[in-house]
Enzyme design. Structure first.
Site, PDB file in Angstrom:
ATOM      1  N   ASN A  79       7.665 -48.902   4.093  1.00 36.85           N
ATOM      2  CA  ASN A  79       7.471 -49.485   2.903  1.00 36.85           C
ATOM      3  C   ASN A  79       6.881 -50.907   3.555  1.00 36.85           C
ATOM      4  O   ASN A  79       7.826 -51.131   4.507  1.00 36.85           O
ATOM      5  CB  ASN A  79       8.152 -49.432   2.911  1.00 36.85           C
ATOM      6  CG  ASN A  79       9.505 -50.270   1.823  1.00 36.85           C
ATOM      7  OD1 ASN A  79       8.384 -50.620   0.722  1.00 36.85           O
ATOM      8  ND2 ASN A  79      11.187 -51.023   2.061  1.00 36.85           N
ATOM      9  N   LYS A 101       7.063 -53.443   1.896  1.00 34.84           N
ATOM     10  CA  LYS A 101       8.011 -55.251   0.749  1.00 34.84           C
ATOM     11  C   LYS A 101       6.773 -55.605   0.157  1.00 34.84           C
ATOM     12  O   LYS A 101       5.495 -55.979   0.474  1.00 34.84           O
ATOM     13  CB  LYS A 101       8.957 -55.228   2.013  1.00 34.84           C
ATOM     14  CG  LYS A 101       9.958 -54.124   2.412  1.00 34.84           C
ATOM     15  CD  LYS A 101      11.281 -54.539   3.478  1.00 34.84           C
ATOM     16  CE  LYS A 101      11.673 -53.266   3.537  1.00 34.84           C
ATOM     17  NZ  LYS A 101      13.003 -53.510   4.170  1.00 34.84           N
ATOM     18  N   HIS A 149      15.510 -48.557  -3.847  1.00 33.04           N
ATOM     19  CA  HIS A 149      15.559 -49.120  -2.445  1.00 33.04           C
ATOM     20  C   HIS A 149      16.437 -50.064  -2.180  1.00 33.04           C
ATOM     21  O   HIS A 149      17.412 -51.051  -3.603  1.00 33.04           O
ATOM     22  CB  HIS A 149      14.431 -49.447  -1.722  1.00 33.04           C
ATOM     23  CG  HIS A 149      14.627 -50.476  -0.188  1.00 33.04           C
ATOM     24  ND1 HIS A 149      15.151 -51.557  -0.305  1.00 33.04           N
ATOM     25  CD2 HIS A 149      13.663 -49.628   0.415  1.00 33.04           C
ATOM     26  CE1 HIS A 149      14.857 -51.713   0.908  1.00 33.04           C
ATOM     27  NE2 HIS A 149      14.282 -50.735   1.856  1.00 33.04           N
ATOM     28  N   GLU A 166      17.093 -52.974  -1.746  1.00 31.37           N
ATOM     29  CA  GLU A 166      17.123 -54.503  -1.619  1.00 31.37           C
ATOM     30  C   GLU A 166      16.962 -55.036  -3.524  1.00 31.37           C
ATOM     31  O   GLU A 166      17.067 -55.478  -4.199  1.00 31.37           O
ATOM     32  CB  GLU A 166      15.549 -54.769  -0.982  1.00 31.37           C
ATOM     33  CG  GLU A 166      16.185 -55.192   0.181  1.00 31.37           C
ATOM     34  CD  GLU A 166      14.937 -54.878   0.949  1.00 31.37           C
ATOM     35  OE1 GLU A 166      13.547 -54.502   0.906  1.00 31.37           O
ATOM     36  OE2 GLU A 166      14.823 -55.035   3.037  1.00 31.37           O
ATOM     37  N   GLU A 174      19.118 -44.849   3.864  1.00 32.44           N
ATOM     38  CA  GLU A 174      19.438 -46.378   4.663  1.00 32.44           C
ATOM     39  C   GLU A 174      20.418 -46.513   4.386  1.00 32.44           C
ATOM     40  O   GLU A 174      20.380 -47.674   3.468  1.00 32.44           O
ATOM     41  CB  GLU A 174      18.037 -46.593   3.770  1.00 32.44           C
ATOM     42  CG  GLU A 174      16.276 -45.877   4.025  1.00 32.44           C
ATOM     43  CD  GLU A 174      15.363 -47.324   3.303  1.00 32.44           C
ATOM     44  OE1 GLU A 174      14.969 -47.234   4.391  1.00 32.44           O
ATOM     45  OE2 GLU A 174      15.431 -48.277   2.726  1.00 32.44           O
ATOM     46  N   GLY A 208      16.468 -54.117   8.981  1.00 39.02           N
ATOM     47  CA  GLY A 208      16.014 -55.198   8.762  1.00 39.02           C
ATOM     48  C   GLY A 208      16.964 -55.929   9.747  1.00 39.02           C
ATOM     49  O   GLY A 208      17.020 -57.087   9.946  1.00 39.02           O
ATOM     50  N   SER A 259      15.989 -50.295  10.889  1.00 35.37           N
ATOM     51  CA  SER A 259      15.402 -50.120  11.819  1.00 35.37           C
ATOM     52  C   SER A 259      15.047 -49.116  12.859  1.00 35.37           C
ATOM     53  O   SER A 259      14.686 -49.011  14.177  1.00 35.37           O
ATOM     54  CB  SER A 259      16.671 -50.666  12.422  1.00 35.37           C
ATOM     55  OG  SER A 259      16.664 -52.175  12.400  1.00 35.37           O
TER      56      SER A 259
END
Ligand code: PGA
Length: 251
Positions: A9, A11, A96, A98, A168, A174, A213
């Site tokens: 991904n 991003k 996701h 985010e 996730e 991250g 991560s």
């Protein structure tokens, strides 16, 4: 047996030149070793035509990082599933964290996007996961259940034969804090059981990726877990050596 799958991904990262370089390095690295699993990259929308050209006939899957819940029309800023298909995408990441947290996409909205992907033959990679405070309150399974149930209600259980799930945990994305393999496995098992409560066959077939991560150092232990079928890789997917190493760990 479920075939392993590792998806990068990217991003909102990269340039025309770095996209070409990274894909070139991946192709060279993957060419050196036979993989039984699948590998994919979820690139920013604007790099999709370029990536499709470079990945043509290579076996690396190409996807987007979101997809509209509408077919066409006055939806400024959105991209339709048919457009993604036309430009060579086979999957689209949906829900996701985010998108859920920064852009307030609700579970019903994510479900509508998932459903539109299914309708047009694009494999949705449905992301689910709890925030740190939810985990600390012991709400992890409730959160995952709500996110899955929204999709099951709209798209039906059989749709998961044409979809992928990615667990996730938000606190691991991250941050450098990975869930331990055992923590991840516990949630993956819960997800599979949730699907099995609807349909045992679908539950055994659906691939559930772990994301948050994942690095070359922890990939092997995660992928060794019985319900972890691969990974959704953020930061480490931007470095060809790291991403390749993770792909090789998945087999
Ligand atoms: P990360 O991101 O690997 O950088 O934690 C994973 C993701 O957000 O998909």
């Amino acid at each position: 047996m479920r075939r392993s799958l590792v998806i990068g991904n990217w991003k909102m990262n990269g340039t025309r030149a770095s996209t070409q370089q990274l894909l070139g390095d991946l192709l060279a690295g993957l060419g050196e070793k036979a993989l039984t699993g699948e590998v994919g990259v979820g690139v920013p929308f604007v790099f999709i035509p370029q990536a499709a050209e470079q990945l043509k006939n290579t076996g690396i899957l190409l996807g987007s990082q979101n997809v509209s819940d509408q077919d066409a029309g006055a939806y400024t800023g959105e991209i339709a599933a048919t457009m993604l298909r036309e430009f060579g995408c086979s999957f689209a990441i949906v829900g996701h964290s985010e998108r859920r947290l920064l852009y307030h996409e609700s579970s019903p909205e994510v479900a509508a996007r998932y459903n539109k992907a299914i309708e047009h033959g694009l494999t949705p990679v449905l992301c689910v996961g709890e925030r740190l405070e939810q985990r600390e309150l012991g709400e992890t399974f409730n959160v995952i259940d709500e996110q899955l149930t929204a999709v099951l209600a709209v798209a039906g259980t059989a749709s998961f034969l044409r979809a992928v799930i990615a667990y996730e945990p938000v606190w691991a994305i991250g941050t450098g804090k990975t869930a331990t393999a055992e923590q991840a496995q516990a949630v993956h098992e819960f997800i599979r059981q949730r699907i099995a409560s609807e349909d045992q066959h679908v539950a055994q077939a659906v691939r559930i990726l772990y994301g948050g991560s994942v690095k070359p150092e922890n990939a092997e232990a995660l992928f060794a877990m019985p319900d972890i079928d691969g990974g959704l890789i953020g930061g480490a997917s931007l470095d060809a050596r790291s991403f390749l190493s993770i792909c090789f760990s998945a087999g």
